[in-house]
Design a protein around this motif. Structure first.
Motif, short mmCIF file in Angstrom:
data_model
loop_
_atom_site.label_atom_id
_atom_site.label_comp_id
_atom_site.label_asym_id
_atom_site.label_seq_id
_atom_site.Cartn_x
_atom_site.Cartn_y
_atom_site.Cartn_z
N LEU A 1 -2.27 -1.94 9.95
CA LEU A 1 -2.63 -1.60 8.57
C LEU A 1 -1.35 -1.44 7.75
O LEU A 1 -0.44 -0.71 8.14
CB LEU A 1 -3.45 -0.29 8.53
N THR A 2 -1.32 -2.12 6.61
CA THR A 2 -0.09 -2.14 5.81
C THR A 2 -0.31 -1.46 4.46
O THR A 2 -1.27 -1.78 3.76
CB THR A 2 0.37 -3.60 5.59
N PHE A 3 0.55 -0.54 4.14
CA PHE A 3 0.53 0.11 2.83
C PHE A 3 1.92 0.66 2.55
O PHE A 3 2.73 0.82 3.46
CB PHE A 3 -0.52 1.24 2.77
N ARG A 4 2.18 0.93 1.27
CA ARG A 4 3.50 1.48 0.90
C ARG A 4 3.41 2.99 0.81
O ARG A 4 2.43 3.53 0.31
CB ARG A 4 3.93 0.96 -0.48
N THR A 5 4.44 3.65 1.26
CA THR A 5 4.53 5.10 1.10
C THR A 5 5.99 5.51 1.25
O THR A 5 6.76 4.83 1.92
CB THR A 5 3.66 5.84 2.13
N SER A 6 6.34 6.60 0.61
CA SER A 6 7.70 7.08 0.79
C SER A 6 7.76 8.60 0.65
O SER A 6 7.84 9.31 1.63
CB SER A 6 8.64 6.40 -0.21
N CYS A 7 7.67 9.12 -0.56
CA CYS A 7 8.03 10.53 -0.77
C CYS A 7 6.94 11.51 -0.37
O CYS A 7 7.21 12.65 -0.07
CB CYS A 7 8.41 10.75 -2.23
N ARG A 8 5.68 11.09 -0.42
CA ARG A 8 4.50 11.92 -0.13
C ARG A 8 4.33 13.07 -1.11
O ARG A 8 3.65 14.05 -0.82
CB ARG A 8 4.54 12.48 1.29
N MET A 9 4.97 13.01 -2.27
CA MET A 9 4.77 14.08 -3.26
C MET A 9 4.78 13.56 -4.69
O MET A 9 5.30 14.19 -5.59
CB MET A 9 5.81 15.19 -3.08
N ALA A 10 4.21 12.39 -4.89
CA ALA A 10 3.96 11.83 -6.22
C ALA A 10 5.22 11.68 -7.06
O ALA A 10 5.20 11.89 -8.26
CB ALA A 10 2.92 12.66 -6.97
#
Lengths: 275, 120
Positions: free
Chosen positions: A54-63
């Protein structure tokens, strides 16, 4: 957290691999959810435990980074900023942001979006080339002057306003609320002198006048900005300029050099570490 | 600033349509209300009444102005919709010229009758 407070919900995730699939399809995953679980945590659970492809973008986890914009139950949200229990549903449908090309699963191609952002020259333009090349001090600005555009500086470039905008859906050449709001942000900045250049860029057939004022961008913005307001203010500036009623905006001067410096306040005793 | 002028004209013609259309509606269809205020407009939709208005320059001017602003407002709006749905330079060129040609023909056709009646 007790076992009773954990329940299973179904995440219906749109999958699309351009190397294998001809069209996107949905895949369902059962995910344990407790109070405060975000959609992003649900997706991370799937990636770590159920399907690592499953592919998705994420980084900071705090908007803050604006990476995890996606369509959750047919409304654009930042996945890290959206709790699953907000929806009061046992099933959540998760799709990539619309109005942007899909690269894979929930990942959209943001290059056209960033190119549009760059096209409106989102940086301070001054006529004093020497000062821009070799700055001697900052340009002065009062808190009141900053307040005129401050909210628009909080844009995280997540693309959610573009995906919510009905005009962006129908007109692929439309600059979109993000770029137009940023155009206003720089035009309203009294340190900037580039409004004439930017007016030419937004006064086009697919520019500021194509905004229908649906207001969907302002409603969807996860940072609480009001791009629709910025577009209206930009229209007002253009109209005032066209009929010759625009007040001349005084460019802020370069701050005078500091002649005296105050002695630094010594650190209080309690902050000093004992050796 | 071309698009700004075009859109400014769209706003101005929108206001003018509201004013001119209000005059038209009140005279043609709300004569009973005008009668209440002491203005006598008898049979405004009758042939004699229409010919009578067509012989007065102020009415001819009002209707030609209404025709002009409605044509601009409608056709410029239609052009905007076409450009939004089919964004390409070719579509823009064709849509613009077809709409200008249609607008001129419709304006000439629509203003010919009241002008001819006024002159005769």
């Amino acid at each position: 957290m007790t076992e009773d407070s954990i329940k299973q919900i179904t995440l219906k995730v749109q999958r699309y691999n351009p190397e294998q699939d001809s069209t996107p399809h949905f895949q369902e995953f059962l995910v344990p959810v407790s109070r405060g679980t975000t959609v992003l945590e649900g997706l991370l659970y799937i990636k770590e435990n159920l399907d690592s492809t499953l592919t998705f973008r994420t980084s900071c986890r705090m908007a803050i980074c604006g990476s995890c914009g996606m369509l959750i139950n047919n409304y654009p949200h930042l996945a890290c900023h959206t709790q699953i229990e907000e929806f009061h549903s046992d099933t959540l449908t998760i799709k990539p942001l619309p109005n942007l090309p899909i690269l894979k699963d929930l990942v959209t191609d943001l290059i056209p979006f960033f190119n549009t952002h760059k096209s409106i020259k989102p940086y301070t333009i001054r006529h004093e080339t020497e000062e821009m090349e070799n700055p001697t001090a900052e340009f002065t600005q009062t808190p009141q002057e900053l307040e005129t555009f401050l909210q628009f500086t909080y844009c995280v470039k997540c693309g959610i306003c573009i995906s919510a905008c009905p005009t962006s859906a129908s007109d692929k050449l439309f600059l979109g609320p993000q770029a137009l709001a940023q155009c206003y942000r720089y035009c309203a900045d009294n340190r900037d002198e580039g409004w004439q250049e930017r007016f030419l860029l937004v006064d086009t057939d697919h520019g500021v006048w194509h905004c229908h004022l649906a207001g969907a961008c302002s409603e969807a913005c996860p940072k609480g900005l009001d791009p629709a307001l910025a577009i209206q203010l930009l229209k007002r500036r253009l109209t005032s300029q066209a009929i010759g009623l625009r007040k001349k905006q005084q460019s802020s001067p370069v701050a005078s050099p500091i002649t005296e410096t105050k002695a630094k306040v010594p650190f209080p005793e309690f902050t000093a570490k004992e050796s | 600033m071309r698009n700004t002028y075009l859109r400014l004209m769209q706003l101005v013609t929108g206001i003018l349509i509201a004013v001119l259309l209000a005059i038209h509606i009140v005279i043609m269809h709300l004569n009973a209300i005008l009668g209440f205020f002491g203005v006598d407009v008898t049979e405004p939709t009758s042939w004699e009444s229409m010919i009578g208005r067509a012989s007065q320059a102020i009415w001819v001017g009002l209707y030609i102005a209404l025709l002009a602003v409605v044509l601009y407002h409608a056709l410029n709006g239609l052009r905007g919709i076409i450009l939004e749905l089919t964004p390409s330079a070719r579509t823009k060129r064709i849509a613009t010229w077809v709409i200008i040609a249609f607008g001129i023909i419709a304006f000439i056709g629509g203003s010919y009758v009241p002008l001819a009646l006024l002159i005769s």
